[in-house]
Write a protein that holds these residues in place. Structure first.
Motif, mmCIF file in Angstrom:
data_model
loop_
_atom_site.group_PDB
_atom_site.id
_atom_site.type_symbol
_atom_site.label_atom_id
_atom_site.label_comp_id
_atom_site.label_asym_id
_atom_site.label_seq_id
_atom_site.Cartn_x
_atom_site.Cartn_y
_atom_site.Cartn_z
ATOM 1 N N MET A 84 0.802 -1.185 0.072
ATOM 2 C CA MET A 84 0.048 0.175 0.132
ATOM 3 C C MET A 84 0.768 1.441 0.143
ATOM 4 O O MET A 84 1.763 1.456 0.555
ATOM 5 C CB MET A 84 -0.884 0.160 1.161
ATOM 6 N N VAL A 85 0.308 2.343 -0.515
ATOM 7 C CA VAL A 85 0.920 3.664 -0.609
ATOM 8 C C VAL A 85 0.071 4.574 0.175
ATOM 9 O O VAL A 85 -1.091 4.634 -0.041
ATOM 10 C CB VAL A 85 1.191 4.214 -2.214
ATOM 11 N N ALA A 128 4.209 -0.322 -6.978
ATOM 12 C CA ALA A 128 4.726 -1.654 -7.480
ATOM 13 C C ALA A 128 5.340 -2.331 -6.182
ATOM 14 O O ALA A 128 5.641 -3.563 -6.222
ATOM 15 C CB ALA A 128 5.862 -1.370 -8.685
ATOM 16 N N ASP A 129 5.857 -1.613 -5.128
ATOM 17 C CA ASP A 129 6.416 -2.035 -4.122
ATOM 18 C C ASP A 129 5.556 -3.174 -3.361
ATOM 19 O O ASP A 129 4.498 -2.859 -3.006
ATOM 20 C CB ASP A 129 7.065 -0.948 -3.266
ATOM 21 N N GLU A 177 9.827 3.801 -13.859
ATOM 22 C CA GLU A 177 9.959 3.758 -12.418
ATOM 23 C C GLU A 177 11.442 4.624 -12.138
ATOM 24 O O GLU A 177 12.188 4.393 -12.849
ATOM 25 C CB GLU A 177 9.994 2.318 -11.577
ATOM 26 N N VAL A 178 11.349 5.277 -10.986
ATOM 27 C CA VAL A 178 12.447 5.728 -10.514
ATOM 28 C C VAL A 178 12.790 4.813 -9.306
ATOM 29 O O VAL A 178 11.958 4.913 -8.140
ATOM 30 C CB VAL A 178 12.361 7.364 -10.095
ATOM 31 N N PRO A 179 14.021 4.285 -9.240
ATOM 32 C CA PRO A 179 14.215 3.324 -8.169
ATOM 33 C C PRO A 179 14.107 3.864 -6.734
ATOM 34 O O PRO A 179 14.712 4.896 -6.457
ATOM 35 C CB PRO A 179 15.504 2.662 -8.486
ATOM 36 N N LEU A 180 13.466 3.072 -6.014
ATOM 37 C CA LEU A 180 13.548 3.540 -4.310
ATOM 38 C C LEU A 180 14.925 3.419 -3.882
ATOM 39 O O LEU A 180 15.506 2.188 -4.221
ATOM 40 C CB LEU A 180 12.424 2.708 -3.732
ATOM 41 N N GLY A 181 15.420 4.172 -3.007
ATOM 42 C CA GLY A 181 16.547 3.992 -2.467
ATOM 43 C C GLY A 181 17.739 4.630 -3.289
ATOM 44 O O GLY A 181 19.061 4.197 -2.950
#
Length: 337
Positions: free
Chosen positions: A113-114, A163-164, A206-210
């Motif tokens: 969830m976001v 998507a996470d 997507e811009v990668p998380l982290g």
């Protein structure tokens, strides 16, 4: 590439994610027919129907609790809390349920969830519409925390967050919602400028998380920041004669420590900038990590520039914000140390 405000980028990310995955649903107060208090979800209900984009009662605890159950069931709820200041009744659900679901169930359940929340000041919202509570989430194991600074990153980070498989807190600087500004809060800009990356790619990306972003390379000092303060940092550096490297964290957790360490090892000096109050702010964590990882490379103490340790002062809003003048003083101090 299309020109978009941050609001339009958020709306586009929702539409792309909902079109790609039927399990993505959007929910929150006034997000359906009205399109959200900031219009971030406008027309989504018209396009995807009331079962995919729907209004909720005015109960943040109920909204988050329902979303946790939906996520455990297999849906991907994207929740809007109208202002970050309103999330406190739901904090227990975020911390005790969403963040711990994977661990408590030994991996049997996840919580994809976001939780989107407008954060920070700059719109004369006073004390209950202007807080920057990111440190309350970065302290919680099991949560990811994202703070974008421009439309292109906003769309990509939001798509990556949806998507996470685990809960993501997505904090949107409302000062940047409707377009760019030149870094001076007393001189808001009404036109696009070179600091605002307003071109947004179409479709899914997507811009990668982290993964942090070095928005300006430099050799004399490193300035680490995120969100609205990225623009303040760039304005300050432009007015300075010091070659400062500016890093936009983009994701507070997971943190791209590798990029930070590489930069500070190169420059030997570091300033951490954020809008939230100084004491126990997220900048303290960054400062501690830099001190531990770059001790033998540092030529001066790590400095923090932040908001005042006081409830949000509506009457002194522009003074509360760390502006370019305060950042330039910090640059001078760290170079003279």
């Amino acid at each position: 590439m299309a020109r978009m405000t941050m609001i339009e980028a958020i709306r586009d990310a929702h539409a792309v994610a909902m079109g790609k995955d039927p399990d993505v649903v959007v929910m929150g107060e006034d997000v359906g027919y009205f399109g959200g208090v900031f219009r971030c979800t406008a027309d989504l209900q018209k396009t995807f129907g009331v079962e995919r984009c729907f209004d909720t009662p005015i109960s943040e605890l109920g909204i988050i609790g329902t979303a946790v159950g939906m996520a455990a069931y297999g849906l991907k709820p994207c929740v809007e809390i109208q202002f970050a200041d309103y999330m406190y009744p739901a904090y227990d659900q975020i911390v005790s349920e969403a963040a711990r679901l994977r661990y408590r169930s030994a991996g049997e359940f996840t919580c994809p969830m976001v939780v989107r929340m407008p954060t920070g000041g700059g719109i004369f919202g006073a004390q209950t519409h202007s807080q920057s509570p990111e440190a309350l989430f970065t302290h919680v194991a099991g949560l990811k925390t994202v703070v974008p600074s421009n439309p292109q990153d906003t769309k990509g980070l939001l798509l990556a967050s949806i998507a996470d498989p685990d809960p993501v807190i997505f904090l949107e600087p409302k000062r940047l919602y409707n377009g760019p500004f030149d870094g001076h809060f007393d001189r808001p800009s009404k036109s696009w400028n070179k600091h605002d990356l307003g071109e947004v790619a179409p479709g899914y990306y997507e811009v990668p998380l982290g993964k942090a972003n070095v928005v300006r390379e430099g050799s004399a000092a490193t300035l680490i920041t995120y969100g609205t303060m990225v623009h303040v940092a760039l304005a300050a550096v432009e007015e300075s004669d010091v070659d400062v490297e500016v890093i936009d964290l983009r994701t507070l957790l997971p943190l791209d420590l590798e990029t930070l360490v590489a930069s500070v090892t190169k420059t030997g000096r570091c300033i951490v900038l954020h809008e939230a109050t100084l004491t126990s702010g997220y900048g303290a964590e960054i400062t501690s990590l830099i001190q531990a990882e770059c001790f033998y490379s540092l030529e001066a103490p790590v400095l923090r520039v932040a908001g005042w340790d006081t409830p949000y002062p509506h009457a002194q809003e522009w003074d509360y914000f760390p502006g370019p003048a305060r950042v330039k003083r910090a640059i001078t101090t760290v170079m003279e140390a």
